[in-house]
Design a protein around this motif. Sequence first.
Motif, PDB file in Angstrom:
ATOM      1  N   GLN A  99       0.795  -1.273  -0.097  1.00  0.00           N
ATOM      2  CA  GLN A  99      -0.092   0.116  -0.116  1.00  0.00           C
ATOM      3  C   GLN A  99       0.913   1.267  -0.165  1.00  0.00           C
ATOM      4  OE1 GLN A  99      -3.449  -0.081   2.896  1.00  0.00           O
ATOM      5  NE2 GLN A  99      -2.690  -2.228   3.186  1.00  0.00           N
ATOM      6  N   GLN A 100       1.074   1.846  -1.121  1.00  0.00           N
ATOM      7  CA  GLN A 100       2.060   2.690  -1.271  1.00  0.00           C
ATOM      8  C   GLN A 100       1.579   4.208  -1.085  1.00  0.00           C
ATOM      9  OE1 GLN A 100       3.862   2.477  -5.340  1.00  0.00           O
ATOM     10  NE2 GLN A 100       4.020  -0.053  -4.961  1.00  0.00           N
ATOM     11  N   ALA A 101       0.276   4.302  -0.423  1.00  0.00           N
ATOM     12  CA  ALA A 101      -0.197   5.348   0.035  1.00  0.00           C
ATOM     13  C   ALA A 101       0.494   5.788   1.352  1.00  0.00           C
ATOM     14  CB  ALA A 101      -1.662   5.212   0.422  1.00  0.00           C
ATOM     15  N   TYR A 102       1.309   4.816   2.149  1.00  0.00           N
ATOM     16  CA  TYR A 102       1.895   5.154   3.285  1.00  0.00           C
ATOM     17  C   TYR A 102       3.132   6.102   2.793  1.00  0.00           C
ATOM     18  CZ  TYR A 102      -0.772   1.709   5.965  1.00  0.00           C
ATOM     19  OH  TYR A 102      -1.681   1.080   6.669  1.00  0.00           O
ATOM     20  N   LEU A 103       3.717   5.670   1.796  1.00  0.00           N
ATOM     21  CA  LEU A 103       4.876   6.601   1.144  1.00  0.00           C
ATOM     22  C   LEU A 103       4.384   8.120   0.849  1.00  0.00           C
ATOM     23  CD1 LEU A 103       6.850   4.164  -0.851  1.00  0.00           C
ATOM     24  CD2 LEU A 103       7.225   4.582   1.307  1.00  0.00           C
ATOM     25  N   VAL A 104       3.355   8.155   0.268  1.00  0.00           N
ATOM     26  CA  VAL A 104       2.561   9.415  -0.166  1.00  0.00           C
ATOM     27  C   VAL A 104       2.481  10.218   1.275  1.00  0.00           C
ATOM     28  CG1 VAL A 104       0.718  10.537  -1.298  1.00  0.00           C
ATOM     29  CG2 VAL A 104       1.586   8.478  -2.138  1.00  0.00           C
ATOM     30  N   VAL A 105       1.787   9.653   2.116  1.00  0.00           N
ATOM     31  CA  VAL A 105       1.583  10.196   3.500  1.00  0.00           C
ATOM     32  C   VAL A 105       3.018  10.813   4.123  1.00  0.00           C
ATOM     33  CG1 VAL A 105       0.856   9.873   5.914  1.00  0.00           C
ATOM     34  CG2 VAL A 105      -0.588   9.001   4.132  1.00  0.00           C
ATOM     35  N   CYS A 106       4.032  10.015   3.973  1.00  0.00           N
ATOM     36  CA  CYS A 106       5.504  10.506   4.491  1.00  0.00           C
ATOM     37  C   CYS A 106       5.789  11.821   3.758  1.00  0.00           C
ATOM     38  CB  CYS A 106       6.243   9.327   4.666  1.00  0.00           C
ATOM     39  SG  CYS A 106       5.937   8.170   5.614  1.00  0.00           S
ATOM     40  N   MET A 107       5.678  11.710   2.326  1.00  0.00           N
ATOM     41  CA  MET A 107       6.288  12.539   1.556  1.00  0.00           C
ATOM     42  C   MET A 107       5.394  13.881   1.910  1.00  0.00           C
ATOM     43  SD  MET A 107       7.301  10.350  -1.835  1.00  0.00           S
ATOM     44  CE  MET A 107       8.222  11.765  -2.659  1.00  0.00           C
ATOM     45  N   ALA A 108       4.131  13.854   1.631  1.00  0.00           N
ATOM     46  CA  ALA A 108       3.280  15.000   2.039  1.00  0.00           C
ATOM     47  C   ALA A 108       3.769  15.601   3.251  1.00  0.00           C
ATOM     48  CB  ALA A 108       1.873  14.623   1.900  1.00  0.00           C
ATOM     49  N   THR A 109       3.870  14.805   4.359  1.00  0.00           N
ATOM     50  CA  THR A 109       4.232  15.378   5.824  1.00  0.00           C
ATOM     51  C   THR A 109       5.634  16.191   5.707  1.00  0.00           C
ATOM     52  OG1 THR A 109       2.934  13.502   6.679  1.00  0.00           O
ATOM     53  CG2 THR A 109       4.600  14.769   8.192  1.00  0.00           C
ATOM     54  N   ALA A 110       6.426  15.558   4.961  1.00  0.00           N
ATOM     55  CA  ALA A 110       7.733  16.046   4.824  1.00  0.00           C
ATOM     56  C   ALA A 110       7.692  17.523   4.003  1.00  0.00           C
ATOM     57  CB  ALA A 110       8.693  15.227   4.077  1.00  0.00           C
ATOM     58  N   VAL A 111       6.946  17.575   2.821  1.00  0.00           N
ATOM     59  CA  VAL A 111       6.834  18.764   2.467  1.00  0.00           C
ATOM     60  C   VAL A 111       6.105  19.835   3.310  1.00  0.00           C
ATOM     61  CG1 VAL A 111       5.590  20.022   0.327  1.00  0.00           C
ATOM     62  CG2 VAL A 111       6.762  17.834   0.130  1.00  0.00           C
ATOM     63  N   GLY A 112       5.160  19.408   4.011  1.00  0.00           N
ATOM     64  CA  GLY A 112       4.424  20.261   5.059  1.00  0.00           C
ATOM     65  C   GLY A 112       5.340  20.955   6.088  1.00  0.00           C
ATOM     66  N   VAL A 113       6.037  20.025   6.680  1.00  0.00           N
ATOM     67  CA  VAL A 113       7.173  20.392   7.821  1.00  0.00           C
ATOM     68  C   VAL A 113       8.075  21.318   7.166  1.00  0.00           C
ATOM     69  CG1 VAL A 113       8.780  19.449   9.197  1.00  0.00           C
ATOM     70  CG2 VAL A 113       6.538  18.425   9.062  1.00  0.00           C
ATOM     71  N   TYR A 114       8.521  20.884   5.810  1.00  0.00           N
ATOM     72  CA  TYR A 114       9.642  21.687   5.054  1.00  0.00           C
ATOM     73  C   TYR A 114       9.379  23.134   4.896  1.00  0.00           C
ATOM     74  CZ  TYR A 114      13.046  23.119   1.649  1.00  0.00           C
ATOM     75  OH  TYR A 114      13.973  23.628   0.686  1.00  0.00           O
ATOM     76  N   PHE A 115       7.924  23.400   4.775  1.00  0.00           N
ATOM     77  CA  PHE A 115       7.396  24.991   4.581  1.00  0.00           C
ATOM     78  C   PHE A 115       6.973  25.423   5.901  1.00  0.00           C
ATOM     79  CE2 PHE A 115       7.136  23.438   0.082  1.00  0.00           C
ATOM     80  CZ  PHE A 115       7.926  24.353  -0.466  1.00  0.00           C
ATOM     81  N   THR A 116       6.929  24.745   6.806  1.00  0.00           N
ATOM     82  CA  THR A 116       6.356  25.188   8.177  1.00  0.00           C
ATOM     83  C   THR A 116       7.318  25.245   9.421  1.00  0.00           C
ATOM     84  OG1 THR A 116       5.195  23.248   8.814  1.00  0.00           O
ATOM     85  CG2 THR A 116       3.980  24.852   7.503  1.00  0.00           C
ATOM     86  N   ALA A 117       8.282  24.386   9.297  1.00  0.00           N
ATOM     87  CA  ALA A 117       9.052  24.234  10.532  1.00  0.00           C
ATOM     88  C   ALA A 117       9.635  25.210  11.151  1.00  0.00           C
ATOM     89  CB  ALA A 117      10.354  23.192  10.229  1.00  0.00           C
TER      90      ALA A 117
END
Length: 210
Positions: free
Chosen positions: A62-80
């Motif tokens: 279920q590669q949606a888990y990878l999508v979740v990780c990558m989307a989270t990474a992008v979100g943190v990248y712009f808000t950390a």
Amino acid sequence: MIPYIAWFDYAGVALFAATGALTASRKQLDIMGFFFLAILTGVGGGTVRDLILDVPVFWVQQQAYLVVCMATAVGVYFTAHLVESRYHVLLWLDAVALSVYAVVGAHKGLQLTGSPFVAIMTGAMTGTLGGILRDVLAGEPNAVTHKEIYITATVLGAASYVVMRMAGFPVFADAAIGGLVAFTARAGAIRFGWAMPPYRSRPGRPADMP
């Protein structure tokens, strides 16, 4: 997988991924570094769990888990940069993530083997290994080697879930109580320094003794 547990699973992955991405922000890595640490932390514990249980690795199917990780990474990248104390936030996110994943890992271990002992072990591994890998690779202090409760929190949470599950309580109650027990133990360690009694070294036996 039971629907409640499936939601817990995605939540655990996202939370752990966020801690990996926050670590990347503290190290001032580029976006690929964010992706790498987010994915490693998000799926690391579950990957080891599935390999030990000899079942297909969950994120491969279920590669949606990878999508979740990558989307989270992008979100943190712009808000950390908006987070005043990133390490403080990382600690609390990690506490929530390990609590969720302790239940998810215990559920999968119990479902596949029927053994409460295996379930507790898979819960502990799922809840801690991603964070350990994150800290080791990032050169951060390893939570396992600290005196504060860490692995013990996941063991307590997984054991609570397993006991309630085998006693026949509703699944949502089992998961909620298990997660709450794990979080309470880890939160106490962060806030009040709760720790298990450490090993105290003793003088060795003289070499000339039989």
